[in-house]
Design an enzyme around this catalytic site. Structure first.
Site, PDB file in Angstrom:
ATOM      1  N   GLU A 130      -4.323  -8.940   3.388  1.00  0.00           N
ATOM      2  CA  GLU A 130      -5.132  -8.566   4.561  1.00  0.00           C
ATOM      3  C   GLU A 130      -6.382  -9.424   4.749  1.00  0.00           C
ATOM      4  OE1 GLU A 130      -3.725  -6.508   2.467  1.00  0.00           O
ATOM      5  OE2 GLU A 130      -2.781  -4.856   3.549  1.00  0.00           O
TER       6      GLU A 130
ATOM      7  N   GLU B 148       0.838  -1.210   0.000  1.00  0.00           N
ATOM      8  CA  GLU B 148       0.000   0.000   0.000  1.00  0.00           C
ATOM      9  C   GLU B 148       0.870   1.256   0.000  1.00  0.00           C
ATOM     10  OE1 GLU B 148      -2.626  -1.287   3.362  1.00  0.00           O
ATOM     11  OE2 GLU B 148      -4.175  -0.630   1.966  1.00  0.00           O
TER      12      GLU B 148
END
Ligand code: NAD
Length: 689
Positions: free
Chosen positions: A125, A105
């Protein structure tokens, strides 16, 4: 700048090194340091931009999961990424090792990404019970589109650099020195290139829905999968700032969900299981040539697992016909994989060239490690060991794949029992990750270490246990199945129990599993152990009665259920009436069970047996027990395993239910100390939020 972040200058470019060994986890200190570095770059007029790069062996391999059970401290990752985007000078991520989760990210928040050829990127995630919470669900779709983002994020796929480059996630693959390459790339880049400024490529609704349906099915409709799909979809319809805020809100909720705690618990359990203190200092020998004896179901699966890992395999059978059957089974598996496009024909040929099928026992002298998967019979295995041992080279290890037999008794047939261990694979052995590595009374630590190292080389999850009936997994499963059989006598039916356990999340209910694996295996085991049964022991005859009627499970078209020609299970009236009759003859007044009662009683039984295993020292780690149940027995991973489940129940409630369990389970029932699991609350996975 700090212990975690240092800046080196390459002319007018700042190289910002992230240094948080071993994996450069994106902790608070790292986030703080990057933020300060970006401010410095912004205000230093001698600099035209910055390269973020990992010191040591990797970029940021993920966020620091230990922080995720408690309130997150500022600066949180979205603020760091915002600072990079607002910085007037371009910032590039230079990736080697892996950029996973928050690491990717952060890289997606940069103006470009360059990567070493052997690096790996991904957003895992969802597999940890959350969604990406720092823009992953908004930036990735702008690069690869919505359907592909759904596929990648929901499965937590790790992509190799070349594939990520092909998809547009990575801008360039570095040639030569990564830092130098990144600096050159930055100098040619010129201006800022925010991913968020791109629009999300248009996609056909049917492609989006097909990707969503596949992800929901594979992800068992867990809340994090549903949330990830919705959030990714919003990348095409919602202004970025609103979508990012919503993504963050959902992430903050989900990271404190039961699924997330459970999955983090398993993540840490796995990390801990790879560190075997008692094996430290006793290195395992490297093994390249393994002999598998017995080319049946397990032998073929084990041979496939070995071939897949690049080892040479000698496959030995007692006669040419059995050998040919096994050989064909292995060849068919390779044909299947090639046909499905999972493997190239060349790789299949390469693997099969490393297989040496034989009935010539003298070939065993070439093996450094032997795994036997012959019939489950003590005498057969002892005779085999007597025959094999003199043929082996010095230092070779003999591992038995027995499910229930006593490893020490098998080892007693050997001249060198210290070379004998257990390697308990699960079916199908080329697919299932779990391997119980059994240390017998005589096993040398080096032999156990070698078995452990071999299992890891196969990409498996090895769990070490001491020799005991059923080791960890089969012992727990036997107690669970037995308690479910008691419930049949008391008032439940197989379908009700299976539905309850499947609703809890077990991959299959216990009676469907029994039908699949064949009722005769446990029947044979019960007969062999009948002499150990003591007076007052509660004994349910239902499975024996089914076997006596020839109902051995799916292989006979019927066991607890009947099966139609397509293999669908249907309730069998004759079995249900046999159960009612058995209840009557034993004097039970049948009672109704709720789904919750069935689930709690079954789970409590498993937790009780797990506590006994710990007390007996079969294993010293409650977390290993959770790993065994999740990776070998279809226990839902989002429930964290039986120990984690027990740790999350009030102890007073568990103890009260345990007393009831003792009352109904006969005089031989042993009570375990369920408080042993409550220490799990103090683990990093379970800090108070
Ligand atoms: P299987 O019957 O499918 O295969 C056994 C094979 O061993 C047969 O091909 C047989 O010809 C061969 N064999 C028997 N005696 C031999 C000898 N003396 N020399 C060479 N070959 C011989 O059995 P399986 O299901 O593969 O089970 C093998 C072992 O693995 C058993 O100990 C079993 O308990 C264990 N195990 C089975 C499973 C499972 O799910 N099937 C799971 C874990 C462990």
């Amino acid at each position: 700048m700090s212990d975690y972040i240092s800046i080196q200058r390459n002319g007018n470019v700042a190289l910002v090194y992230i240094n948080n060994p071993p994996v450069n986890a994106g902790s608070l200190a790292v986030r703080r340091g990057i933020l300060e570095a970006i401010e410095l770059v912004e205000h230093d007029s001698a600099l035209i931009g910055a390269v973020l790069i990992g010191a040591g062996k990797t970029f940021i391999a993920g966020s620091d999961l230990k922080e995720f059970g408690a309130p997150l401290e500022e600066p949180q990752l979205p603020s760091v990424i915002k600072a990079i985007e607002r910085c007037s000078k371009p910032v590039i991520a230079a990736i080697h090792g892996s950029a996973l989760g928050g690491g990717l990210e952060l890289a997606l928040g940069c103006d470009a990404r360059v990567a070493a050829i052997d690096s790996m990127v991904g957003l895992p995630e969802v597999t940890l019970g959350m969604i990406p919470g720092a823009g992953g669900t908004q930036r990735l779709p702008r690069l690869v589109g919505i359907p592909k983002s759904i596929e990648l994020i929901c499965a937590g796929t790790r992509l190799k650099a070349e594939e990520a480059h092909r998809l547009g996630i990575i801008d360039a693959i570095s040639i030569g020195n990564l830092a130098d390459f990144a600096v050159d790339y930055l100098r040619t880049l010129g201006s800022k290139r925010q991913v968020l400024a791109l629009s999300t490529p248009a996609a056909e609704t049917q492609d989006i829905e097909a990707a969503a349906a596949a992800a929901l099915k594979a992800g068992r409709h867990r809340p994090q999968v549903i949330a990830a799909i919705d959030t990714i979809k919003s990348a095409a319809s919602t202004p970025a700032d609103l979508a990012l805020a919503e993504e963050r809100r959902i992430f903050q909720d989900l990271r404190l969900s039961n699924d997330a705690f459970a999955l983090r618990h398993l993540f840490f359990a796995e990390r801990q299981s790879s560190k075997r203190l008692e094996l430290d200092g006793v290195p395992g020998a490297e093994v390249n040539r393994v002999a598998v004896i017995g080319a049946g179901t397990m032998g073929c699966g084990i041979a496939l697992a070995l071939l897949q890992a690049g080892l040479e395999v000698i496959l030995l059978e007692q006669n040419p016909t059995a050998l040919q059957t096994g050989q064909e089974r292995i060849a068919q598996e390779y044909q299947r994989r090639v046909a499905k496009g999972r493997l190239s024909q060349a790789s299949a040929y390469d693997a099969l060239a490393r297989l040496n099928p034989t009935v010539d026992w003298a070939q065993l002298s070439a093996a450094q490690f032997v795994i036997e998967a012959v019939f489950e019979d003590l005498q057969v295995k002892q005779e085999l060991l007597r025959k094999v041992e003199p043929l082996l080279r010095d230092g070779a290890i003999f591992a038995t794949n027995t499910s229930y037999l006593d490893i020490d008794q098998i080892a007693e047939a050997a001249q060198k029992p210290q070379q004998v261990i257990g390697m308990h694979f699960f079916s199908p052995a080329n697919v299932m990750r779990l391997v119980e590595v059994i240390s017998g009374m005589y096993s040398a630590p080096a032999a156990v270490s070698t078995g452990f190292a071999l299992a890891r080389r196969l990409g498996k999850l090895p769990i070490v246990a001491n020799n005991a009936f059923g080791f960890i997994g089969n012992r727990l499963y036997a107690a669970y199945r037995q308690q479910c059989e008691y419930m049949l006598e008391e008032g439940a039916l197989p379908s009700q129990i299976d539905q309850a356990m499947e609703a809890f999340g077990m991959a299959m209910g216990p009676f469907a599993v029994a039908d699949l694996s064949g009722l005769d295996i446990a029947w044979r085991m019960r007969k062999a152990r009948a002499h150990l049964r003591s007076e007052g022991e509660r004994y349910c005859r239902i499975p024996d009665l089914l076997c006596e009627q020839g109902r051995l499970g799916r292989k006979t078209q019927g066991g607890y259920y009947s099966y139609d020609e397509r293999g669908n299970r249907q309730e069998a009236e004759e079995v249900n009436s046999l159960i009612l009759q058995e209840s009557r003859s034993k004097g039970f007044t049948r009672q109704a069970f709720t789904q919750q009662q069935i689930i709690e009683r079954a789970l409590l039984t498993i937790a009780n047996e797990a506590a006994l295993l710990l007390a007996e020292g079969v294993t010293t780690r409650a977390t290993d027990i959770d790993l065994v149940m999740v990776n070998g027995f279809g226990f839902p991973k989002w429930e964290g395993g039986p120990g984690f489940w027990a740790a999350n129940q009030p102890l007073s409630k568990l103890n009260a239910q345990q007393s009831n369990l003792a009352k109904v389970s006969g005089s031989t029932f042993k009570m375990g100390d369920l408080s042993v699991f409550h220490y799990l609350h103090n683990q990093p996975s379970k800090r108070s939020a």
